[in-house]
Scaffold this motif. Structure first.
Motif, PDB file in Angstrom:
ATOM      1  N   GLU A  56     -55.859  82.119  68.981  1.00 55.50           N
ATOM      2  CA  GLU A  56     -57.097  82.525  68.694  1.00 55.50           C
ATOM      3  C   GLU A  56     -58.076  82.878  70.572  1.00 55.50           C
ATOM      4  OE1 GLU A  56     -61.681  83.128  66.502  1.00 55.50           O
ATOM      5  OE2 GLU A  56     -60.240  83.244  65.691  1.00 55.50           O
ATOM      6  N   ASN A  57     -58.613  83.379  71.000  1.00 51.33           N
ATOM      7  CA  ASN A  57     -59.343  83.434  72.327  1.00 51.33           C
ATOM      8  C   ASN A  57     -60.469  83.978  72.890  1.00 51.33           C
ATOM      9  OD1 ASN A  57     -57.899  85.938  73.181  1.00 51.33           O
ATOM     10  ND2 ASN A  57     -56.757  84.517  75.042  1.00 51.33           N
ATOM     11  N   GLY A  58     -61.181  84.864  71.656  1.00 46.83           N
ATOM     12  CA  GLY A  58     -62.177  85.047  71.946  1.00 46.83           C
ATOM     13  C   GLY A  58     -62.757  85.958  71.030  1.00 46.83           C
ATOM     14  N   GLY A  59     -63.672  86.775  71.400  1.00 44.59           N
ATOM     15  CA  GLY A  59     -63.718  88.202  69.704  1.00 44.59           C
ATOM     16  C   GLY A  59     -64.755  88.832  70.482  1.00 44.59           C
ATOM     17  N   LEU A  60     -65.122  90.251  69.188  1.00 41.64           N
ATOM     18  CA  LEU A  60     -65.931  90.653  69.477  1.00 41.64           C
ATOM     19  C   LEU A  60     -66.643  90.707  67.716  1.00 41.64           C
ATOM     20  CD1 LEU A  60     -68.405  92.109  70.292  1.00 41.64           C
ATOM     21  CD2 LEU A  60     -66.939  94.572  70.098  1.00 41.64           C
ATOM     22  N   ILE A  61     -67.801  90.354  67.217  1.00 38.31           N
ATOM     23  CA  ILE A  61     -68.278  90.283  65.587  1.00 38.31           C
ATOM     24  C   ILE A  61     -69.427  91.061  65.839  1.00 38.31           C
ATOM     25  CG2 ILE A  61     -67.042  88.476  65.109  1.00 38.31           C
ATOM     26  CD1 ILE A  61     -69.370  86.578  65.049  1.00 38.31           C
ATOM     27  N   PHE A  62     -70.181  91.418  64.682  1.00 33.11           N
ATOM     28  CA  PHE A  62     -70.992  92.091  64.463  1.00 33.11           C
ATOM     29  C   PHE A  62     -71.433  92.197  63.033  1.00 33.11           C
ATOM     30  CE2 PHE A  62     -68.269  95.320  65.391  1.00 33.11           C
ATOM     31  CZ  PHE A  62     -67.867  95.720  63.983  1.00 33.11           C
ATOM     32  N   GLY A  63     -72.739  92.281  62.793  1.00 35.10           N
ATOM     33  CA  GLY A  63     -72.921  91.836  61.243  1.00 35.10           C
ATOM     34  C   GLY A  63     -74.351  92.420  61.031  1.00 35.10           C
ATOM     35  N   GLY A  64     -74.807  92.332  59.834  1.00 36.65           N
ATOM     36  CA  GLY A  64     -76.334  91.912  59.437  1.00 36.65           C
ATOM     37  C   GLY A  64     -76.372  92.192  58.012  1.00 36.65           C
ATOM     38  N   HIS A  65     -77.225  91.898  57.458  1.00 31.82           N
ATOM     39  CA  HIS A  65     -77.389  92.080  55.936  1.00 31.82           C
ATOM     40  C   HIS A  65     -79.157  91.804  55.272  1.00 31.82           C
ATOM     41  CE1 HIS A  65     -75.338  88.387  54.974  1.00 31.82           C
ATOM     42  NE2 HIS A  65     -76.041  88.753  53.563  1.00 31.82           N
ATOM     43  N   ARG A  66     -79.464  92.087  54.106  1.00 35.06           N
ATOM     44  CA  ARG A  66     -80.319  91.804  53.242  1.00 35.06           C
ATOM     45  C   ARG A  66     -80.005  90.551  52.162  1.00 35.06           C
ATOM     46  NH1 ARG A  66     -85.454  93.341  55.275  1.00 35.06           N
ATOM     47  NH2 ARG A  66     -85.103  95.571  56.694  1.00 35.06           N
ATOM     48  N   ASN A  67     -80.965  89.323  51.890  1.00 37.07           N
ATOM     49  CA  ASN A  67     -80.844  89.373  51.462  1.00 37.07           C
ATOM     50  C   ASN A  67     -81.096  89.530  49.747  1.00 37.07           C
ATOM     51  OD1 ASN A  67     -82.580  87.985  51.801  1.00 37.07           O
ATOM     52  ND2 ASN A  67     -82.222  85.751  52.402  1.00 37.07           N
ATOM     53  N   GLU A  68     -80.754  88.672  48.575  1.00 43.96           N
ATOM     54  CA  GLU A  68     -81.583  88.857  47.652  1.00 43.96           C
ATOM     55  C   GLU A  68     -83.116  88.852  47.199  1.00 43.96           C
ATOM     56  OE1 GLU A  68     -80.486  86.344  44.220  1.00 43.96           O
ATOM     57  OE2 GLU A  68     -78.026  86.744  44.240  1.00 43.96           O
ATOM     58  N   GLN A  69     -83.846  88.207  48.253  1.00 47.29           N
ATOM     59  CA  GLN A  69     -85.152  87.838  49.050  1.00 47.29           C
ATOM     60  C   GLN A  69     -85.873  88.698  50.113  1.00 47.29           C
ATOM     61  OE1 GLN A  69     -83.507  84.554  48.987  1.00 47.29           O
ATOM     62  NE2 GLN A  69     -83.926  84.732  46.297  1.00 47.29           N
ATOM     63  N   GLY A  70     -84.735  89.777  50.214  1.00 53.15           N
ATOM     64  CA  GLY A  70     -84.571  91.076  51.208  1.00 53.15           C
ATOM     65  C   GLY A  70     -84.883  90.697  52.774  1.00 53.15           C
ATOM     66  N   GLU A  71     -84.717  89.498  53.244  1.00 53.32           N
ATOM     67  CA  GLU A  71     -84.820  89.224  54.296  1.00 53.32           C
ATOM     68  C   GLU A  71     -83.802  89.051  54.463  1.00 53.32           C
ATOM     69  OE1 GLU A  71     -87.208  84.866  53.301  1.00 53.32           O
ATOM     70  OE2 GLU A  71     -85.038  84.966  52.312  1.00 53.32           O
ATOM     71  N   ILE A  72     -83.684  89.608  56.266  1.00 50.64           N
ATOM     72  CA  ILE A  72     -82.670  90.182  57.027  1.00 50.64           C
ATOM     73  C   ILE A  72     -81.969  88.502  57.790  1.00 50.64           C
ATOM     74  CG2 ILE A  72     -81.682  90.784  59.457  1.00 50.64           C
ATOM     75  CD1 ILE A  72     -84.579  92.869  58.966  1.00 50.64           C
ATOM     76  N   VAL A  73     -80.955  88.870  57.418  1.00 46.69           N
ATOM     77  CA  VAL A  73     -79.590  87.517  57.644  1.00 46.69           C
ATOM     78  C   VAL A  73     -77.935  87.693  58.128  1.00 46.69           C
ATOM     79  CG1 VAL A  73     -80.083  86.116  55.676  1.00 46.69           C
ATOM     80  CG2 VAL A  73     -78.440  87.483  55.665  1.00 46.69           C
ATOM     81  N   ASP A  74     -77.515  87.129  58.817  1.00 40.91           N
ATOM     82  CA  ASP A  74     -76.161  87.284  59.623  1.00 40.91           C
ATOM     83  C   ASP A  74     -76.767  89.348  60.507  1.00 40.91           C
ATOM     84  OD1 ASP A  74     -75.887  85.027  58.600  1.00 40.91           O
ATOM     85  OD2 ASP A  74     -75.094  85.908  57.034  1.00 40.91           O
ATOM     86  N   SER A  75     -77.518  89.039  61.432  1.00 39.88           N
ATOM     87  CA  SER A  75     -77.683  90.381  61.951  1.00 39.88           C
ATOM     88  C   SER A  75     -77.975  89.801  63.249  1.00 39.88           C
ATOM     89  CB  SER A  75     -78.664  90.534  61.231  1.00 39.88           C
ATOM     90  OG  SER A  75     -79.754  91.685  62.433  1.00 39.88           O
ATOM     91  N   GLY A  76     -76.299  90.886  63.948  1.00 40.70           N
ATOM     92  CA  GLY A  76     -76.635  90.902  65.148  1.00 40.70           C
ATOM     93  C   GLY A  76     -75.142  90.958  65.650  1.00 40.70           C
TER      94      GLY A  76
END
Length: 208
Positions: free
Chosen positions: A92-112
């Motif tokens: 592995e020598n790099g990558g493009l990753i993206f994501g984002g969701h809300r947890n059970e409390q409605g907070e935005i996590v792992d977004s970007g």
């Protein structure tokens, strides 16, 4: 029906099935170019003719662990989907990753999203362009790093600060800030020079 007739029919059926299967396989191998309107998949592996892995495009569930010289190590926590790049050795020598969701409390996590490139043979980021903003992180900018002894020290940071200032930071080989140039949210520009301990030794600010 006589036994020999039954055997003949069975032989004919088996032969016809075999010929059909071979024809399908040969046709698939000879079809080097194909056109599709939509491809639906959870993961795509791009490989060299010898099978060496060169790229993975995957959803979250199918993202692989770290792969070094074709060997996959236990899966790391990768909450995002994305695309991973591999060198000629299958490392592995790099990558493009993206994501984002809300947890059970409605907070935005792992977004970007993050686009990164690693040095040859190491899973250490040389350059990273990141835009992450959720309940735990607020990172927007470009980082240039220097891998050192299986770790990395940041040398340059160009981005946005937590206070909405625009910042350019230059670090030494140990990752210590030595020059910080910024423009505050209210438009005030400043320039700081720091020593090896992180203490400001020169400070310039303009109120104009």
């Amino acid at each position: 029906m006589k036994p020999f007739v039954q055997k003949a029919l069975l032989l004919y059926s088996a032969t016809l099935s075999t010929v059909f299967a071979v024809a399908m396989i040969m046709g698939a191998k000879s079809q080097r170019n194909a056109e599709f309107n939509v491809i639906r998949a959870q993961r795509l592996n791009i490989v060299e003719p010898d099978g060496t892995l060169r790229m993975v495009i995957s959803n979250h569930d199918q993202m692989p662990g770290v792969i070094l010289k074709g060997k996959e190590f236990p899966k790391v926590d990768r909450p995002e989907a994305g695309m991973l790049f591999y060198n000629d050795e299958g490392t592995e020598n790099g990558g493009l990753i993206f994501g984002g969701h809300r947890n059970e409390q409605g907070e935005i996590v792992d977004s970007g999203a993050s686009l990164s490139f690693d040095p040859y043979g190491e899973s250490q980021q040389l350059i990273q362009l990141a835009g992450v903003e959720d309940k735990d992180n607020r990172i927007v900018g470009l980082a240039v790093n220097e891998p050192k002894n299986h770790s990395r020290n940041r040398r340059i940071w160009v981005g946005r600060g937590d206070d909405d200032s625009a910042i350019v930071s230059l670090m030494d080989a140990n990752g210590k800030k030595r020059i910080v140039m910024q423009v505050a949210a209210d438009g005030t520009p400043s320039l700081d020079f720091l020593d090896a301990k992180g203490q400001v030794v020169r400070h310039f600010i303009s109120n104009n």
